[in-house]
Design a protein around this motif. Structure first.
Motif, PDB file in Angstrom:
ATOM      1  N   ASN A   1       0.938  -1.175  -0.004  1.00 26.21           N
ATOM      2  CA  ASN A   1      -0.112   0.016   0.131  1.00 26.21           C
ATOM      3  C   ASN A   1       1.104   1.293  -0.072  1.00 26.21           C
ATOM      4  O   ASN A   1       0.611   2.321  -0.547  1.00 26.21           O
ATOM      5  CB  ASN A   1      -1.005   0.042   1.075  1.00 26.21           C
ATOM      6  CG  ASN A   1      -1.848  -1.063   1.091  1.00 26.21           C
ATOM      7  OD1 ASN A   1      -2.645  -1.426   0.101  1.00 26.21           O
ATOM      8  ND2 ASN A   1      -2.082  -1.698   2.418  1.00 26.21           N
ATOM      9  N   ASP A   2       1.818   1.195   0.762  1.00 30.88           N
ATOM     10  CA  ASP A   2       2.746   2.275   0.847  1.00 30.88           C
ATOM     11  C   ASP A   2       4.283   1.725   1.015  1.00 30.88           C
ATOM     12  O   ASP A   2       4.421   0.412   1.065  1.00 30.88           O
ATOM     13  CB  ASP A   2       2.635   3.162   2.104  1.00 30.88           C
ATOM     14  CG  ASP A   2       2.261   2.739   3.218  1.00 30.88           C
ATOM     15  OD1 ASP A   2       3.365   2.079   3.719  1.00 30.88           O
ATOM     16  OD2 ASP A   2       1.377   2.926   3.946  1.00 30.88           O
TER      17      ASP A   2
ATOM     18  N   SER B   1       1.934   9.937   8.274  1.00 31.12           N
ATOM     19  CA  SER B   1       2.562  10.054   7.283  1.00 31.12           C
ATOM     20  C   SER B   1       4.008  10.671   7.321  1.00 31.12           C
ATOM     21  O   SER B   1       4.612  11.002   6.297  1.00 31.12           O
ATOM     22  CB  SER B   1       1.666  10.989   6.447  1.00 31.12           C
ATOM     23  OG  SER B   1       1.604  12.328   6.754  1.00 31.12           O
TER      24      SER B   1
ATOM     25  N   ASP C   1       2.345   6.630  -0.758  1.00 34.84           N
ATOM     26  CA  ASP C   1       1.524   5.430  -1.239  1.00 34.84           C
ATOM     27  C   ASP C   1       2.142   4.984  -2.569  1.00 34.84           C
ATOM     28  O   ASP C   1       2.708   5.795  -3.281  1.00 34.84           O
ATOM     29  CB  ASP C   1       0.177   5.966  -1.321  1.00 34.84           C
ATOM     30  CG  ASP C   1      -0.537   6.296   0.264  1.00 34.84           C
ATOM     31  OD1 ASP C   1      -0.668   5.560   0.698  1.00 34.84           O
ATOM     32  OD2 ASP C   1      -0.612   7.625   0.497  1.00 34.84           O
TER      33      ASP C   1
ATOM     34  N   ASP D   1     -10.458   3.231  -1.328  1.00 32.20           N
ATOM     35  CA  ASP D   1      -9.534   3.785  -2.240  1.00 32.20           C
ATOM     36  C   ASP D   1      -9.906   4.046  -3.698  1.00 32.20           C
ATOM     37  O   ASP D   1     -10.778   3.311  -3.922  1.00 32.20           O
ATOM     38  CB  ASP D   1      -8.361   3.011  -2.035  1.00 32.20           C
ATOM     39  CG  ASP D   1      -7.738   2.792  -0.665  1.00 32.20           C
ATOM     40  OD1 ASP D   1      -8.279   3.645   0.180  1.00 32.20           O
ATOM     41  OD2 ASP D   1      -7.041   1.868  -0.492  1.00 32.20           O
TER      42      ASP D   1
ATOM     43  N   TYR E   1      -7.484   8.152  -0.336  1.00 29.09           N
ATOM     44  CA  TYR E   1      -7.312   6.885   0.641  1.00 29.09           C
ATOM     45  C   TYR E   1      -8.177   7.219   1.710  1.00 29.09           C
ATOM     46  O   TYR E   1      -7.679   8.172   2.465  1.00 29.09           O
ATOM     47  CB  TYR E   1      -5.891   6.589   0.888  1.00 29.09           C
ATOM     48  CG  TYR E   1      -5.128   6.287  -0.193  1.00 29.09           C
ATOM     49  CD1 TYR E   1      -4.975   4.800  -0.881  1.00 29.09           C
ATOM     50  CD2 TYR E   1      -4.120   7.320  -0.849  1.00 29.09           C
ATOM     51  CE1 TYR E   1      -4.190   4.693  -1.976  1.00 29.09           C
ATOM     52  CE2 TYR E   1      -3.393   6.822  -1.992  1.00 29.09           C
ATOM     53  CZ  TYR E   1      -3.534   5.592  -2.341  1.00 29.09           C
ATOM     54  OH  TYR E   1      -2.628   5.370  -3.569  1.00 29.09           O
TER      55      TYR E   1
ATOM     56  N   LYS F   1      -7.302   6.754   8.162  1.00 28.83           N
ATOM     57  CA  LYS F   1      -6.596   7.365   6.999  1.00 28.83           C
ATOM     58  C   LYS F   1      -7.607   8.196   6.127  1.00 28.83           C
ATOM     59  O   LYS F   1      -8.693   7.823   5.811  1.00 28.83           O
ATOM     60  CB  LYS F   1      -6.316   6.264   6.089  1.00 28.83           C
ATOM     61  CG  LYS F   1      -5.118   6.672   5.076  1.00 28.83           C
ATOM     62  CD  LYS F   1      -4.522   5.448   4.488  1.00 28.83           C
ATOM     63  CE  LYS F   1      -3.268   6.101   3.475  1.00 28.83           C
ATOM     64  NZ  LYS F   1      -2.516   4.953   3.047  1.00 28.83           N
TER      65      LYS F   1
ATOM     66  N   ASP G   1      -2.737  15.154   4.116  1.00 31.68           N
ATOM     67  CA  ASP G   1      -3.242  14.115   4.930  1.00 31.68           C
ATOM     68  C   ASP G   1      -4.043  14.923   5.930  1.00 31.68           C
ATOM     69  O   ASP G   1      -3.414  15.619   6.794  1.00 31.68           O
ATOM     70  CB  ASP G   1      -1.874  13.617   5.507  1.00 31.68           C
ATOM     71  CG  ASP G   1      -2.032  12.346   6.278  1.00 31.68           C
ATOM     72  OD1 ASP G   1      -3.392  12.063   6.740  1.00 31.68           O
ATOM     73  OD2 ASP G   1      -1.194  11.942   7.101  1.00 31.68           O
TER      74      ASP G   1
END
Length: 753
Positions: free
Chosen positions: A72-73, A94, A134, A187, A209, A227, A255
């Motif tokens: 995912n990241d 993040s 991401d 997502d 996301y 998230k 974010d």
């Protein structure tokens, strides 16, 4: 003895390929023999090479591989890559914390610089806020272990992580991908590109996301570990001729996820608060959090001739963060931290890449002008309770001008023997302003929008300026034992500049305005990599030894007057270990990967300044006298975020099912026990754990759409990724931990057009 046996087995597993490869090469290919493993081309040395030919420990992951891993990241790299830690910072959603072979930087505060360089399309990401990238619009990710200063713009004393995005090309296309999963995960990815004529193409990607929290804030009712991220990438590519190429790229990440306040590992002394579920909190500071980062870059390439390419990379980035962390995890204001971060940077890099049949190399000039600033309050209701508690404002900024010249050149002395020589000269000029003010009353200070009032005490207020210079060489030699087998030895020196502690309190640590010195590492490596069994197996192995000097370590301890911070050049340490990675194709349906890492990291000397009034680490029954004291605590301390063993294995099955291709990949990863800080803390340090993941996808013939399902952490392991330790009565036994994701499932539908 047991550890040495494991290490010997690891090394012999890699080197035994040299014995078997000759027999494999003598075998004639048969009609039943499967095609070989994928030969991934990387640009680890700023030029296109296969992994076998790079005399550097490199792990590379294509977009397809990342998808099979359910990435995912970029924190997935911690599961798949030997001897690295890539994770979200404590209390953040993040902010990136990364370590390679024991070298990194846990403290994301302004003024501190990471030990692992993160690059997106050769642009250095200056600050860790918003850097947990991401995985979308990606061509591949490369991880280079060990110092890489002769190749990259800045801060690669531990290594470099390269995030390479897709180029637009000259064909129109795009895709839409939607995902729904556990905890109401939603997502959306929309991506497309098209040529517009005259050698110009434009494209972009938008990612959204959203996910509910793994837990709750039981005080405010808000989601915890949720998230809420949006990301945009836009680019335009212009190729007026075969000799010229330009790319203008813009990216932005927003974010708005709620802050992470952590989980109490001890019950509070006041109120008896203790949350049982590790994802829940009872924090009372609030749920406001916003991280915004964006950047603009222009890359130009001129192919002067078939041997020489000139390249320019111009980039500007900025970021802003408003966040809160409730360190005590209770509704009362025992230890509350509202914070603001700001940063901006401009960089310019010039490269000349040369390649002919005998000599290949890169020559570069790098310039960066940056500023990192911020302010945070420490609201402590139990300090000076007769005055209603205190609020301590820590703030300031650091301006950095960095100049560097570097080169890395390889020359072939025979068809099989090559020598590479590189060097870097770096000059960093820094200016700092640091303040620390104490206000009466356990409410926000004027810097965080609190009641205007005069400070009760000025603990710190100084300006400082320094220039740091360093010359770092690199030398390697490689020899091709066969056409499919390459071995190498290398030496390199890494460097990270010094600075000042942004939390420093001159009333407790008078020497804080003198700052801390640069840190350096001398790294030695021997490796073997290549192919075996008619290229059905590819592998890479390395043994390494690093001598680390003047390591920068942040220490925060609770004292009666507040929290004392110091950044020490700890002294000397020795790190050695081994790594092995392999990819195999067993037949036309089954392939597999394996990765294994071992590292032994030990301090030879750890000189730590302990402020007056604090317990003596070597004899806790004694307190440090007036003026403070330097104590060697090497035998008491260890490396943080550096598990002794890391491992990963996966199998992939592919086959035709119901008119399409079905792909199934189970993956298991292992991380040995590790410390959260240099000082062992049983309440916070993480025991060894294993994660089990599974991905499956089905795409009909033609590949216009794809259905995928992913299961992560299928055994529902609970493991800490960070923590804070202020376990004293003044701060209400504030020992809090932050945890990795629980078991989750997700299903995706992707449509290409």
């Amino acid at each position: 003895m047991r550890t040495m046996l494991k290490l010997a087995l690891l090394a012999s597993a890699a080197w035994s390929a040299a014995v078997t490869v000759a027999a494999a090469q003598d075998q004639a290919p048969t009609a039943e023999a499967p095609a070989g493993v994928e030969e991934l081309v990387v640009t680890a040395r700023r030029r296109e090479e296969t992994l076998k030919d790079v005399p550097v420990a490199v792990s590379a992951y294509s977009a397809e591989t990342l998808e099979r891993q359910g990435a995912n990241d970029i924190t997935t790299l911690s599961q798949t890559t030997p001897n690295i830690t890539v994770q979200t910072a404590r209390g953040s959603n993040s902010t990136l914390i990364s370590y390679i072979r024991g070298i990194g930087q846990q403290d994301p505060l302004w003024g501190f610089e990471p030990g692992v360089g993160l690059y997106v399309d050769d642009v250095y990401i200056y600050r860790p806020q918003g850097a947990v990238l991401d995985v979308f619009d990606v061509q591949r990710i490369e991880v280079l272990r060990g110092p890489q200063g002769t190749l990259y713009g800045r801060n690669t004393i531990g290594g470099a992580i390269k995030y390479v995005t897709n180029r637009l090309g000259d064909e129109a296309g795009g895709k839409i991908k939607g995902t729904y999963g556990s905890y109401n995960q939603r997502d959306l990815l929309v991506q497309g590109q098209t040529p517009v004529g005259g050698g110009l193409s434009i494209g972009g990607a938008y990612a959204l996301y959203k996910r509910d929290g793994y837990g709750k804030n039981l005080t405010t009712g808000a989601e915890h570990y949720d998230k809420d991220v949006q990301a945009v990438r836009l680019s335009a590519e212009y190729k007026p001729s075969d000799a010229l190429f330009f790319r203008l790229a813009y990216d932005k990440v927003q974010d708005d996820s709620n802050p992470r306040h952590g989980h109490r590992e001890l019950p509070a002394l006041t109120g008896g608060y203790k949350v049982l579920d590790v994802y829940d909190t009872q924090a009372g500071l609030g749920d406001d959090n916003s991280v915004e980062t964006e950047g603009l870059s222009l890359t130009g390439e001129y192919h002067a001739n078939e041997r020489l390419t000139l390249k320019s990379i111009t980039a500007g980035r900025k970021g802003h963060t408003d966040t809160v962390i409730d360190f005590d995890g209770t509704p009362v204001n025992t230890l509350d931290i509202p914070a603001t971060y700001d940063d901006r940077s401009f960089s310019q890099e010039l490269q000349a890449v040369y390649s002919d049949d005998t000599v290949q190399g890169v020559f570069g000039l790098y310039y960066m002008n940056s500023q990192a600033s911020g302010e945070f309050d420490t609201i402590a209701g139990n300090v000076l309770p007769a005055f209603g508690g205190v609020a301590i404002a820590d703030g300031g900024k650091v301006n950095t001008q960095s100049f560097a010249a570097f080169f890395d050149v390889s020359a072939s002395f025979t068809d099989r023997f090559k020598v590479s020589l590189g060097a870097r000269a770096t000059r960093d000029h820094k200016r700092a302003n640091v303040f620390r003010l104490t206000y009466l009353g356990a409410t926000r200070t004027p810097y965080q929008g609190g009641t205007p009032r005069a400070p009760f005490a000025t603990n710190t207020n100084y300006s400082a300026e320094k220039t740091f210079e360093q010359f770092t060489p690199r030398l390697s030699a490689s020899y091709e034992l066969t056409d499919d087998l390459n071995t190498y030895v290398s030496y390199s020196k890494g460097y990270k500049s010094g600075g000042w502690d942004m939390r420093g309190d001159k009333s407790l640590t008078p020497q804080t305005d003198q700052g801390y010195d640069p840190e350096t590492v001398n790294a030695y490596e021997v490796g073997l990599k290549g192919y075996a069994f008619e290229r059905r197996l590819s592998f890479a192995s390395a043994l390494f030894l690093s001598k680390y000097k003047d390591q920068q370590v942040t220490t925060q301890v609770a004292v009666p007057a507040g929290i004392a911070s110091s950044v020490d050049n700890a002294g000397r340490s020795t790190l050695y270990g081994a790594e092995f990675e392999a990819q195999a194709k067993f037949n036309s349906h089954v392939s597999g990967t394996v990765a294994l890492g071992y590292i032994h990291a030990k301090y030879d000397q750890f000189n730590r300044f302990v402020p007056a009034g604090a317990p003596n680490p070597l004899n806790p029954s004694q307190t440090i006298p007036a003026g403070g004291q330097v104590v060697n605590v090497a035998d008491l301390y260890g490396f943080q975020n550096t598990p002794e063993w890391t491992g990963n294995a996966s199998l992939t099955w592919r086959g035709d099912v119901a008119g399409g291709e079905l792909t199934i990949t189970p993956m298991v990863s292992y991380r040995d026990s590790y410390q959260q800080f240099e000082l062992p803390l049983p309440l916070l340090d993480q025991k060894a754990f294993t994660l089990l993941d599974l991905t499956a996808s089905w795409a009909p013939e033609g590949g216009r759409f794809k259905l995928s399902v992913t299961g992560k952490n299928l055994t529902d392991e609970r493991y800490r990724t960070g923590g804070y330790n202020f376990g004293v009565p003044t701060y209400n036994n504030s020992v809090i931990g932050f945890y990795g994701p629980p078991r989750t499932y997700a299903a995706s539908l992707e449509v290409k057009f």
